[in-house]
Design a protein around this motif. Sequence first.
Motif, PDB file in Angstrom:
ATOM      1  N   TRP A 173      -2.756   9.855  -6.767  1.00  0.00           N
ATOM      2  CA  TRP A 173      -1.521  10.947  -7.214  1.00  0.00           C
ATOM      3  C   TRP A 173      -1.128  10.697  -8.412  1.00  0.00           C
ATOM      4  O   TRP A 173      -0.181  11.649  -8.345  1.00  0.00           O
TER       5      TRP A 173
ATOM      6  N   GLN B   5      -6.552   7.584 -10.260  1.00  0.00           N
ATOM      7  CA  GLN B   5      -5.526   5.794  -9.926  1.00  0.00           C
ATOM      8  C   GLN B   5      -4.702   5.896  -8.858  1.00  0.00           C
ATOM      9  O   GLN B   5      -4.530   7.769  -8.678  1.00  0.00           O
ATOM     10  N   GLU B   6      -4.331   5.310  -8.818  1.00  0.00           N
ATOM     11  CA  GLU B   6      -3.274   5.653  -7.777  1.00  0.00           C
ATOM     12  C   GLU B   6      -2.782   6.300  -6.143  1.00  0.00           C
ATOM     13  O   GLU B   6      -2.437   7.700  -5.889  1.00  0.00           O
ATOM     14  N   ARG B   7      -4.391   5.828  -5.575  1.00  0.00           N
ATOM     15  CA  ARG B   7      -4.488   6.782  -4.198  1.00  0.00           C
ATOM     16  C   ARG B   7      -5.362   8.363  -4.710  1.00  0.00           C
ATOM     17  O   ARG B   7      -4.687   9.133  -3.907  1.00  0.00           O
TER      18      ARG B   7
ATOM     19  N   ARG C  31       3.373   5.186   5.173  1.00  0.00           N
ATOM     20  CA  ARG C  31       1.834   5.190   5.738  1.00  0.00           C
ATOM     21  C   ARG C  31       2.283   5.901   6.542  1.00  0.00           C
ATOM     22  O   ARG C  31       3.269   5.593   7.376  1.00  0.00           O
TER      23      ARG C  31
ATOM     24  N   GLY D 181       0.936  -0.853  -0.477  1.00  0.00           N
ATOM     25  CA  GLY D 181      -0.547   0.034  -0.191  1.00  0.00           C
ATOM     26  C   GLY D 181       0.769   1.541  -0.226  1.00  0.00           C
ATOM     27  O   GLY D 181      -0.112   2.161  -0.181  1.00  0.00           O
TER      28      GLY D 181
ATOM     29  N   ILE E 269       3.388   3.572  -5.300  1.00  0.00           N
ATOM     30  CA  ILE E 269       2.263   4.158  -6.509  1.00  0.00           C
ATOM     31  C   ILE E 269       3.024   3.622  -7.460  1.00  0.00           C
ATOM     32  O   ILE E 269       4.527   4.037  -7.338  1.00  0.00           O
TER      33      ILE E 269
END
Length: 393
Positions: A243, A239-241, A224, A73, A76
């Motif tokens: 970023w 996408q990609e949280r 994190r 997680g 990225i």
Amino acid sequence: MGLSVTLQSPDVGPVYLDYNATAPTRPEALEATLAAMRTVGNASSTHQSGRDAADRVHLARRQVAYLLSCSPGEIIFTSGATEANNLALRAAFAVGGRLVTSAVEHPAVLETAKALTIDAPGSLLTLPVDADGAVDLDGFHAALVAGGVAVVSLMAANNETGVLTDLAPIVQLAHDAGVLVHSDATQLVGRLPIDLAETDLDLLSLSAHKFGGPQGVGALFVRRGIRLPYRPLLFGGGQERGWRAGTLNVAGIAGAGAAAEAARLSMADEAFRIACLRDALEEALVEQVGDCRINGARNRRLPGVTSITFPGTPADAVLAAMPDVAASEGSACSSGAPSPSHVLLAMGRSREEADSTIRFSLGYATTAHDIERAVSSTVHAVRLVQEAMSVAS
């Protein structure tokens, strides 16, 4: 000491010694990339084909995370280390404060830093290095004591000399001062171990093609728990949280994951073997050419990199005289540029010395026979150029 090598293969094609520019694609990466390309599916779709594509991305994320000893997680995916560096510095600098980096960073960091601070005079501090390419830690500590620093960005391994940065004390000093730390680890990842469970970096950039993955894919590690006002370069579907917007490059990501796994499993043996070959290359050139010098700290560098200066002998002429060897004058990202290597100038070398320097970078597929051929071609080319210059003068 000379080379004693048993020839085992014919001289087919050029000897490739430019791994710092890009490594040959590992078979495992090629297989994974092709397999993903043969299937149809957008990793953001909810139907079965989309889930199949997403599964490939999830696997690759785990493989890259396993190589770095971090959580999936925290990975990225990007188009490469240049984008990852841009994302990291844009986000960290947005916190507010000064940006500290070094004079020998890759242009992807230096140019990003300049662009971010252009409207904020005094907000960029570029640390000098010594003759061996090591960052001035006293200057670094002084910058932290002065206060107002938002982020420190120092590369893990230099792309021209292979010199390694001792990140542990830098991270400790920075964190004690409440400062974020980013590292462009493009040249280190996949070649030497990096344990993000122990090395408490906040951000790290990598590019898959440096360790045998496909070109056009990389990753940014974001630890994190750190709070960053991220500043995406691309806006879209989130996408990609958030970023990095855009349809995921499933095939490239799959290849990156497979290369990461292959590098992790073979790293220890590869590093030892490649270092031996690099040392043999250097010893043979020093013995047979005589007047040449190795740049950078020889006891603290990547196993497969050597930067060699042949004083008074233009590197471009030497490379042109040995077309059967693929090597480089310096960073591939600045090839063709009229200016000399900023890395070597920062280390105190003259412009003439910088213009007389060749970087050889070895990797997982380099053989002893490759080194023998490279030595023979380089010695011949250097002598040829020196003789031509002598006649011309």
